[in-house]
Design a protein around this motif. Structure first.
Motif, PDB file in Angstrom:
ATOM      1  N   GLU A   4      23.723  10.829  36.064  1.00  0.00           N
ATOM      2  CA  GLU A   4      23.712  11.268  37.618  1.00  0.00           C
ATOM      3  C   GLU A   4      22.169  10.890  38.165  1.00  0.00           C
ATOM      4  O   GLU A   4      22.611  10.382  39.473  1.00  0.00           O
ATOM      5  N   GLU A   5      21.422  10.440  37.450  1.00  0.00           N
ATOM      6  CA  GLU A   5      20.093   9.948  38.118  1.00  0.00           C
ATOM      7  C   GLU A   5      20.200   8.531  38.398  1.00  0.00           C
ATOM      8  O   GLU A   5      19.968   8.094  39.506  1.00  0.00           O
ATOM      9  N   PRO A   6      20.583   7.778  37.496  1.00  0.00           N
ATOM     10  CA  PRO A   6      20.774   6.200  37.684  1.00  0.00           C
ATOM     11  C   PRO A   6      21.761   5.910  38.686  1.00  0.00           C
ATOM     12  O   PRO A   6      21.595   5.204  39.753  1.00  0.00           O
ATOM     13  N   TYR A   7      23.031   6.557  38.736  1.00  0.00           N
ATOM     14  CA  TYR A   7      23.986   6.218  39.746  1.00  0.00           C
ATOM     15  C   TYR A   7      23.419   6.731  41.156  1.00  0.00           C
ATOM     16  O   TYR A   7      23.968   6.246  42.185  1.00  0.00           O
ATOM     17  N   SER A   8      22.612   7.770  41.455  1.00  0.00           N
ATOM     18  CA  SER A   8      22.108   8.274  42.521  1.00  0.00           C
ATOM     19  C   SER A   8      21.335   7.276  42.884  1.00  0.00           C
ATOM     20  O   SER A   8      21.249   6.989  44.309  1.00  0.00           O
ATOM     21  N   ILE A   9      20.437   6.554  42.165  1.00  0.00           N
ATOM     22  CA  ILE A   9      19.739   5.452  42.477  1.00  0.00           C
ATOM     23  C   ILE A   9      20.492   4.253  43.079  1.00  0.00           C
ATOM     24  O   ILE A   9      20.169   3.917  44.140  1.00  0.00           O
ATOM     25  N   VAL A  10      21.595   4.025  42.295  1.00  0.00           N
ATOM     26  CA  VAL A  10      22.252   3.012  42.600  1.00  0.00           C
ATOM     27  C   VAL A  10      22.926   3.204  44.043  1.00  0.00           C
ATOM     28  O   VAL A  10      23.015   2.239  45.231  1.00  0.00           O
ATOM     29  N   MET A  11      23.530   4.350  44.424  1.00  0.00           N
ATOM     30  CA  MET A  11      24.125   4.853  45.796  1.00  0.00           C
ATOM     31  C   MET A  11      22.955   4.683  46.807  1.00  0.00           C
ATOM     32  O   MET A  11      23.296   4.353  47.904  1.00  0.00           O
ATOM     33  N   LEU A  12      21.772   5.242  46.563  1.00  0.00           N
ATOM     34  CA  LEU A  12      20.867   5.158  47.493  1.00  0.00           C
ATOM     35  C   LEU A  12      20.489   3.581  48.025  1.00  0.00           C
ATOM     36  O   LEU A  12      20.227   3.211  49.091  1.00  0.00           O
ATOM     37  N   LEU A  13      20.655   2.464  46.882  1.00  0.00           N
ATOM     38  CA  LEU A  13      20.075   1.368  47.115  1.00  0.00           C
ATOM     39  C   LEU A  13      21.242   0.591  47.883  1.00  0.00           C
ATOM     40  O   LEU A  13      20.806  -0.425  48.485  1.00  0.00           O
ATOM     41  N   THR A  14      22.543   1.134  48.159  1.00  0.00           N
ATOM     42  CA  THR A  14      23.326   0.618  48.920  1.00  0.00           C
ATOM     43  C   THR A  14      23.158   0.632  50.481  1.00  0.00           C
ATOM     44  O   THR A  14      23.735  -0.191  51.111  1.00  0.00           O
ATOM     45  N   ARG A  15      22.041   1.307  50.801  1.00  0.00           N
ATOM     46  CA  ARG A  15      21.547   1.268  52.075  1.00  0.00           C
ATOM     47  C   ARG A  15      20.600  -0.016  52.250  1.00  0.00           C
ATOM     48  O   ARG A  15      19.996  -0.002  53.281  1.00  0.00           O
ATOM     49  N   PHE A  16      20.291  -0.481  51.167  1.00  0.00           N
ATOM     50  CA  PHE A  16      19.244  -1.755  51.348  1.00  0.00           C
ATOM     51  C   PHE A  16      20.030  -2.888  50.878  1.00  0.00           C
ATOM     52  O   PHE A  16      19.598  -3.925  51.342  1.00  0.00           O
ATOM     53  N   PHE A  17      20.699  -2.948  50.058  1.00  0.00           N
ATOM     54  CA  PHE A  17      21.338  -4.061  49.447  1.00  0.00           C
ATOM     55  C   PHE A  17      23.134  -3.851  48.970  1.00  0.00           C
ATOM     56  O   PHE A  17      23.585  -2.829  49.002  1.00  0.00           O
ATOM     57  N   PRO A  18      23.821  -5.168  49.333  1.00  0.00           N
ATOM     58  CA  PRO A  18      25.191  -5.164  48.766  1.00  0.00           C
ATOM     59  C   PRO A  18      25.252  -4.780  47.387  1.00  0.00           C
ATOM     60  O   PRO A  18      24.337  -4.995  46.448  1.00  0.00           O
ATOM     61  N   LEU A  19      26.240  -3.964  46.981  1.00  0.00           N
ATOM     62  CA  LEU A  19      26.471  -3.560  45.407  1.00  0.00           C
ATOM     63  C   LEU A  19      26.172  -4.874  44.558  1.00  0.00           C
ATOM     64  O   LEU A  19      25.846  -4.523  43.529  1.00  0.00           O
ATOM     65  N   SER A  20      26.582  -6.012  44.779  1.00  0.00           N
ATOM     66  CA  SER A  20      26.689  -7.319  43.997  1.00  0.00           C
ATOM     67  C   SER A  20      25.352  -7.735  43.568  1.00  0.00           C
ATOM     68  O   SER A  20      25.399  -8.306  42.774  1.00  0.00           O
TER      69      SER A  20
END
Length: 260
Positions: free
Chosen positions: A108-124
């Motif tokens: 849950e925690e690392p996936y939360s971090i990834v989702m938050l990061l989508t506000r700064f970067f493209p998923l790729s």
């Protein structure tokens, strides 16, 4: 019973490589005793002998030992600080931050971090490291299937965008999964990754002795780049952070200001 427990700790160290002496004894012993009782064992020696012969019993023990309780965006106000203040601060220094979710449990925690990061970067462009001592928890994290309750704190935009709902179960999208590299790691004995801009380790060290915490905080300092950030849990404010070359910049967020 105490001698029996000391013997049990020694045997677990020899068999699994987990040092139970680094965990608060009263809490850990109580947890193991409740597990023994549930499975019908009266002595630590009988329980240990069964663990070495029964894989299902062994897996249950490891899972119980490592206290896998997690949820997405646990303490949402702290994730808001991470998004609005901490990440912009990190991105002033580097456009490609290295991020480690330590003791990541079931993902849950690392996936939360990834989702938050989508506000700064493209998923790729997103790739983070996530580690845990429990291989069964890592397997569950890689599967990415969660109960509805664990998503209660997550922003609805992320639920709609990154999950497929099926009854009470929510399946996280493969595009989020691909952003996380999961690895086995024991905070108490394995080498730490280097040059991290952000380490997220929350609600784990409360179960460790002061000696173990001291060792982990020193290793976190070595793992972080200068001015890197450590994000801890709501019950884990660090006493005398300067001892570890850290200074508080927000509640639960510490910046590395010195090598130790």
């Amino acid at each position: 019973m105490q001698l029996d427990y000391e013997w049990f700790k020694k045997k677990i160290w020899e068999y699994v490589g987990i040092n139970l002496s680094y965990y608060k004894e009263k809490q850990m012993k109580r947890r193991i005793e409740s597990l023994m009782k549930k499975n019908g064992f009266e002595t630590f020696s009988d329980y240990y002998n069964a663990l070495t012969k029964d894989q299902k019993l062994f897996n249950e023990f490891i899972n119980y030992l490592t206290i896998n309780v997690s949820e997405f965006y646990r303490n949402p106000q702290q994730w808001e600080i991470l998004e609005k203040e901490i990440m912009p601060y990190i991105l002033k220094r580097t456009k490609r931050p290295k991020i480690w979710s330590a003791a990541c449990s079931t993902g849950e925690e690392p996936y939360s971090i990834v989702m938050l990061l989508t506000r700064f970067f493209p998923l790729s462009e997103i790739k983070i490291l996530a580690t845990d001592i429990d291989d069964d928890a890592i397997r569950k994290a890689k599967e990415g299937v969660y109960m509805k309750k664990s998503l209660e704190g997550l922003p609805q935009e992320f639920v709609r965008r990154f999950f497929r709902e099926n009854g009470e179960l929510y399946y996280i999208s493969d595009e989020i999964k691909r952003c996380v590299e999961f690895k086995h790691h024991d905070l108490l004995k394995d080498p730490y990754p280097k040059d991290m801009d952000l380490i997220v380790c929350r609600n784990v060290l409360i179960y460790f002795t002061e000696e173990a915490k001291d060792m982990v905080y020193r290793n976190f300092n070595k793992s972080l780049v200068m001015n890197g950030i450590l994000f801890v849990g709501s019950t884990e404010q660090i006493i005398m952070p300067q001892k570890y070359g850290l200074k508080p910049i927000k509640t639960f967020f510490y910046e590395k200001v010195m090598n130790i």
